[in-house]
Motif scaffolding. Structure first.
Motif, PDB file in Angstrom:
ATOM      1  N   GLU A 163     -38.178  18.827  61.878  1.00 16.33           N
ATOM      2  CA  GLU A 163     -37.673  19.928  61.052  1.00 16.33           C
ATOM      3  C   GLU A 163     -38.379  21.248  61.359  1.00 16.33           C
ATOM      4  OE1 GLU A 163     -37.862  18.912  56.959  1.00 16.33           O
ATOM      5  OE2 GLU A 163     -36.643  17.104  57.175  1.00 16.33           O
ATOM      6  N   PHE A 164     -39.589  21.148  61.895  1.00 12.60           N
ATOM      7  CA  PHE A 164     -40.331  22.372  62.201  1.00 12.60           C
ATOM      8  C   PHE A 164     -39.574  23.214  63.231  1.00 12.60           C
ATOM      9  CE2 PHE A 164     -44.196  24.459  64.205  1.00 12.60           C
ATOM     10  CZ  PHE A 164     -44.385  25.347  63.162  1.00 12.60           C
ATOM     11  N   ALA A 165     -38.972  22.542  64.217  1.00 10.81           N
ATOM     12  CA  ALA A 165     -38.184  23.264  65.218  1.00 10.81           C
ATOM     13  C   ALA A 165     -36.973  23.930  64.575  1.00 10.81           C
ATOM     14  CB  ALA A 165     -37.733  22.306  66.320  1.00 10.81           C
ATOM     15  N   MET A 166     -36.355  23.251  63.600  1.00 10.39           N
ATOM     16  CA  MET A 166     -35.219  23.846  62.896  1.00 10.39           C
ATOM     17  C   MET A 166     -35.637  25.120  62.171  1.00 10.39           C
ATOM     18  SD  MET A 166     -33.529  20.393  61.244  1.00 10.39           S
ATOM     19  CE  MET A 166     -32.263  21.304  60.349  1.00 10.39           C
ATOM     20  N   LYS A 167     -36.795  25.070  61.519  1.00  6.83           N
ATOM     21  CA  LYS A 167     -37.273  26.237  60.778  1.00  6.83           C
ATOM     22  C   LYS A 167     -37.618  27.383  61.720  1.00  6.83           C
ATOM     23  CE  LYS A 167     -39.091  23.068  57.383  1.00  6.83           C
ATOM     24  NZ  LYS A 167     -40.264  22.234  57.146  1.00  6.83           N
ATOM     25  N   LEU A 168     -38.214  27.049  62.860  1.00  8.45           N
ATOM     26  CA  LEU A 168     -38.546  28.085  63.826  1.00  8.45           C
ATOM     27  C   LEU A 168     -37.289  28.763  64.371  1.00  8.45           C
ATOM     28  CD1 LEU A 168     -41.435  26.379  65.836  1.00  8.45           C
ATOM     29  CD2 LEU A 168     -41.628  28.129  64.068  1.00  8.45           C
ATOM     30  N   ALA A 169     -36.179  27.999  64.389  1.00  7.32           N
ATOM     31  CA  ALA A 169     -34.906  28.545  64.861  1.00  7.32           C
ATOM     32  C   ALA A 169     -34.164  29.318  63.777  1.00  7.32           C
ATOM     33  CB  ALA A 169     -34.026  27.422  65.394  1.00  7.32           C
ATOM     34  N   GLY A 170     -34.749  29.357  62.565  1.00  5.56           N
ATOM     35  CA  GLY A 170     -34.160  30.168  61.507  1.00  5.56           C
ATOM     36  C   GLY A 170     -33.597  29.411  60.329  1.00  5.56           C
ATOM     37  N   ALA A 171     -33.651  28.074  60.348  1.00  2.21           N
ATOM     38  CA  ALA A 171     -33.131  27.291  59.226  1.00  2.21           C
ATOM     39  C   ALA A 171     -33.991  27.503  57.984  1.00  2.21           C
ATOM     40  CB  ALA A 171     -33.091  25.810  59.577  1.00  2.21           C
ATOM     41  N   THR A 172     -33.344  27.672  56.835  1.00  2.00           N
ATOM     42  CA  THR A 172     -34.063  27.805  55.577  1.00  2.00           C
ATOM     43  C   THR A 172     -34.332  26.426  54.977  1.00  2.00           C
ATOM     44  OG1 THR A 172     -32.072  27.877  54.198  1.00  2.00           O
ATOM     45  CG2 THR A 172     -32.848  29.964  55.134  1.00  2.00           C
ATOM     46  N   TYR A 173     -35.123  26.408  53.910  1.00  2.37           N
ATOM     47  CA  TYR A 173     -35.403  25.166  53.184  1.00  2.37           C
ATOM     48  C   TYR A 173     -34.096  24.499  52.764  1.00  2.37           C
ATOM     49  CZ  TYR A 173     -37.281  22.173  49.426  1.00  2.37           C
ATOM     50  OH  TYR A 173     -37.598  21.125  48.617  1.00  2.37           O
ATOM     51  N   LEU A 174     -33.168  25.293  52.222  1.00  8.75           N
ATOM     52  CA  LEU A 174     -31.902  24.729  51.752  1.00  8.75           C
ATOM     53  C   LEU A 174     -31.013  24.305  52.919  1.00  8.75           C
ATOM     54  CD1 LEU A 174     -31.090  27.091  48.749  1.00  8.75           C
ATOM     55  CD2 LEU A 174     -31.996  24.759  48.679  1.00  8.75           C
ATOM     56  N   ASP A 175     -31.098  24.977  54.070  1.00  6.57           N
ATOM     57  CA  ASP A 175     -30.357  24.555  55.257  1.00  6.57           C
ATOM     58  C   ASP A 175     -30.794  23.163  55.699  1.00  6.57           C
ATOM     59  OD1 ASP A 175     -28.966  26.979  55.420  1.00  6.57           O
ATOM     60  OD2 ASP A 175     -30.442  27.873  56.783  1.00  6.57           O
ATOM     61  N   VAL A 176     -32.084  22.958  55.733  1.00  2.00           N
ATOM     62  CA  VAL A 176     -32.635  21.659  56.137  1.00  2.00           C
ATOM     63  C   VAL A 176     -32.203  20.583  55.144  1.00  2.00           C
ATOM     64  CG1 VAL A 176     -34.765  20.344  56.477  1.00  2.00           C
ATOM     65  CG2 VAL A 176     -34.584  22.687  57.360  1.00  2.00           C
ATOM     66  N   HIS A 177     -32.259  20.925  53.876  1.00  2.00           N
ATOM     67  CA  HIS A 177     -31.863  19.986  52.819  1.00  2.00           C
ATOM     68  C   HIS A 177     -30.401  19.572  52.969  1.00  2.00           C
ATOM     69  CE1 HIS A 177     -32.001  18.136  48.820  1.00  2.00           C
ATOM     70  NE2 HIS A 177     -30.884  18.785  48.531  1.00  2.00           N
ATOM     71  N   LYS A 178     -29.522  20.547  53.221  1.00  2.00           N
ATOM     72  CA  LYS A 178     -28.092  20.263  53.355  1.00  2.00           C
ATOM     73  C   LYS A 178     -27.787  19.446  54.609  1.00  2.00           C
ATOM     74  CE  LYS A 178     -26.630  24.368  50.770  1.00  2.00           C
ATOM     75  NZ  LYS A 178     -26.053  25.739  50.876  1.00  2.00           N
ATOM     76  N   ALA A 179     -28.652  19.541  55.620  1.00  2.00           N
ATOM     77  CA  ALA A 179     -28.458  18.796  56.864  1.00  2.00           C
ATOM     78  C   ALA A 179     -28.974  17.365  56.772  1.00  2.00           C
ATOM     79  CB  ALA A 179     -29.148  19.528  58.010  1.00  2.00           C
ATOM     80  N   GLY A 180     -29.399  16.960  55.577  1.00  2.00           N
ATOM     81  CA  GLY A 180     -29.886  15.595  55.383  1.00  2.00           C
ATOM     82  C   GLY A 180     -31.373  15.438  55.578  1.00  2.00           C
ATOM     83  N   GLY A 181     -32.060  16.561  55.775  1.00  2.00           N
ATOM     84  CA  GLY A 181     -33.506  16.513  55.942  1.00  2.00           C
ATOM     85  C   GLY A 181     -34.219  16.811  54.643  1.00  2.00           C
ATOM     86  N   GLY A 182     -35.423  17.296  54.776  1.00  2.51           N
ATOM     87  CA  GLY A 182     -36.171  17.668  53.590  1.00  2.51           C
ATOM     88  C   GLY A 182     -36.515  16.479  52.710  1.00  2.51           C
TER      89      GLY A 182
ATOM     90  N   ASN B 238     -43.321  18.820  54.559  1.00  5.75           N
ATOM     91  CA  ASN B 238     -42.807  20.149  54.898  1.00  5.75           C
ATOM     92  C   ASN B 238     -43.932  21.122  55.213  1.00  5.75           C
ATOM     93  OD1 ASN B 238     -40.856  22.460  54.868  1.00  5.75           O
ATOM     94  ND2 ASN B 238     -42.012  23.021  53.049  1.00  5.75           N
ATOM     95  N   ALA B 239     -45.057  21.017  54.519  1.00  4.88           N
ATOM     96  CA  ALA B 239     -46.206  21.908  54.721  1.00  4.88           C
ATOM     97  C   ALA B 239     -47.428  21.028  54.963  1.00  4.88           C
ATOM     98  CB  ALA B 239     -46.411  22.807  53.507  1.00  4.88           C
ATOM     99  N   HIS B 240     -47.637  20.652  56.207  1.00  5.20           N
ATOM    100  CA  HIS B 240     -48.631  19.627  56.540  1.00  5.20           C
ATOM    101  C   HIS B 240     -50.014  20.255  56.666  1.00  5.20           C
ATOM    102  CE1 HIS B 240     -50.255  15.934  58.203  1.00  5.20           C
ATOM    103  NE2 HIS B 240     -49.090  15.355  58.010  1.00  5.20           N
ATOM    104  N   CYS B 241     -50.601  20.582  55.525  1.00  4.68           N
ATOM    105  CA  CYS B 241     -51.914  21.229  55.486  1.00  4.68           C
ATOM    106  C   CYS B 241     -52.849  20.427  54.593  1.00  4.68           C
ATOM    107  CB  CYS B 241     -51.799  22.661  54.964  1.00  4.68           C
ATOM    108  SG  CYS B 241     -53.394  23.487  54.786  1.00  4.68           S
ATOM    109  N   LEU B 242     -53.998  20.035  55.135  1.00  6.46           N
ATOM    110  CA  LEU B 242     -54.992  19.256  54.396  1.00  6.46           C
ATOM    111  C   LEU B 242     -56.294  20.037  54.216  1.00  6.46           C
ATOM    112  CD1 LEU B 242     -54.123  16.162  56.499  1.00  6.46           C
ATOM    113  CD2 LEU B 242     -54.012  16.081  54.010  1.00  6.46           C
TER     114      LEU B 242
END
Length: 396
Positions: A69-88, A309-313
């Motif tokens: 999904e990170f590649a999708m976001k880098l290409a401009g996909a929003t949180y809701l775009d990813v969600h609608k595509a079956g991700g998130g 979605n936010a892989h920060c530890l």
């Protein structure tokens, strides 16, 4: 939040229960305890000692890798775009449902170890990748087990059955399911000692749980003794601050779209603002108005929002982002990542600062100025971490 006390050439005395017995300058402590002996002495000359970091918002129990999904976001996909595509969230829900309790526990432990190496000693941790009774309770059981068996990071768990709308339901039906099925089972298991949630959370957002449904769920949680600590005003203005004032909520997370009226309501309650700069960073969102919140007297805390979605530890990285992106100063970010984050989960009487009577959760830096924990953002100079007086991580 800018007023912190620094003890130069200080000494901390810890008792056999892992509690700070006394604290002051080396000269004061040497004179006061000159006739006493100590079991162990750690020389921290040239180092800095900070309170253990408190992560005010995490989603650490899940399975399934969402790196694609990170590649999708880098290409401009929003949180809701990813969600609608079956991700998130739905992608993670599917994988988490199919994982056993043991599998989820084994995935959680290395995540906790990585948090610990970055100085985190207390976290708020959510369920939320089930959306139905069995999986939500499974996640809470994993968190309860970790809270009892993992010694380095203490866990305050939060029930988040209202993280998204389950497939095949509308928001009203999902709300009824949470109130009439999930919460009664949660209470039964909590009373039996099998789970230990302290808080209830809901994702208040357009197309998810909106104002009235969120209010019903939070009130039902309050009615069985849970504190309200919810997601709000992240993608849309949803009157989160106003709702928190009405219900007397302990904390709201995100708040990118909070209103002036909402901030004033939060300050009056008071309700903690748990800000998550990692989310704004990864989703390229406008940051929450941290400076205005502080001006209005809203108590601000920080969290990593660790999730697929936010892989920060790393709370040091979160503090750096808070300074750079949200214009907080370093003192404010330290308070937000320790004392205020502890208060956002009702733990400030025992955690979050170096004071007599509090647990000796300590982060020791190989630097004579504490600010290096924020300045050295990628590889913070942490040499030791102590949990309740016990060494739980050493880099030396």
């Amino acid at each position: 939040m800018s007023n912190i006390e620094i003890i130069e050439n200080g000494t901390i005395i810890i008792d056999e229960n892992g509690i700070i017995f006394d604290i002051g300058t080396f000269k004061e402590m040497e004179e006061k305890y000159k006739d006493k002996s100590f079991e162990k002495v750690l020389d921290c000359t040239g180092k800095s000692v900070l309170p253990g970091f408190v992560d005010g918002h995490t989603h650490p129990v899940f399975s399934g890798d969402r790196v694609h999904e990170f590649a999708m976001k880098l290409a401009g996909a929003t949180y809701l775009d990813v969600h609608k595509a079956g991700g998130g969230i739905q992608f993670t829900i599917s994988h988490t449902k199919n994982s056993t309790e043991e599998e989820l526990y084994q995935l959680l432990v290395p995540r906790l170890n990585r948090m610990l190496k970055n100085g985190t000693t207390l976290i708020e941790a959510k369920s939320g990748y089930g959306l139905e009774t069995e999986t939500e309770m499974k996640m809470l059981k994993v968190l309860d087990r970790a809270s009892k068996q993992f010694q380095g990071v203490e866990i305050v768990s939060t029930y988040l059955g209202g993280h998204a709308i389950p497939k095949g339901m509308n928001a009203s039906e999902a709300t009824d399911d949470i109130i009439n099925k999930q919460l009664p089972e949660l209470k039964r298991l909590k009373d039996a000692g099998e789970i230990s949630p302290s808080n209830i959370d809901v994702f208040l957002e357009k197309g998810f749980f909106e104002y009235e449904d969120t209010k019903r769920i939070l009130q039902a949680g309050k009615d069985i003794g849970l504190e309200c600590n919810f997601h709000g005003d992240e993608l849309s203005y949803m009157k989160s601050g106003e709702l928190a004032g009405e219900l007397g909520c302990r904390a709201i997370s995100h708040l990118e779209k909070v209103s002036e009226e909402g901030m004033k309501a939060m300050a009056a309650t008071p309700t903690f603002a748990v800000l998550l700069p990692t989310t704004a960073y990864i989703l390229r969102l406008e940051c929450p108005p941290a400076r205005r919140m502080i001006e209005l007297g809203v108590p601000v805390a920080l969290g990593s929002d660790f999730n697929p979605n936010a892989h920060c530890l790393s709370m040091p990285f979160v503090m750096n982002l808070a300074c750079v992106l949200m214009k907080m100063n370093m003192n404010e970010s330290l308070v937000a990542a320790t004392l205020n984050a502890a208060a956002s989960i009702n733990k400030s009487s025992t955690h979050g600062s170096l004071e007599v009577g509090k647990f000796a959760d300590l982060v020791i830096l190989s630097a004579d100025k504490w600010e290096h924990i924020i300045y050295e953002m990628v590889d913070p100079p942490i040499s030791h971490v102590f949990k309740k007086g016990n060494l739980v991580f050493s880099n030396q």
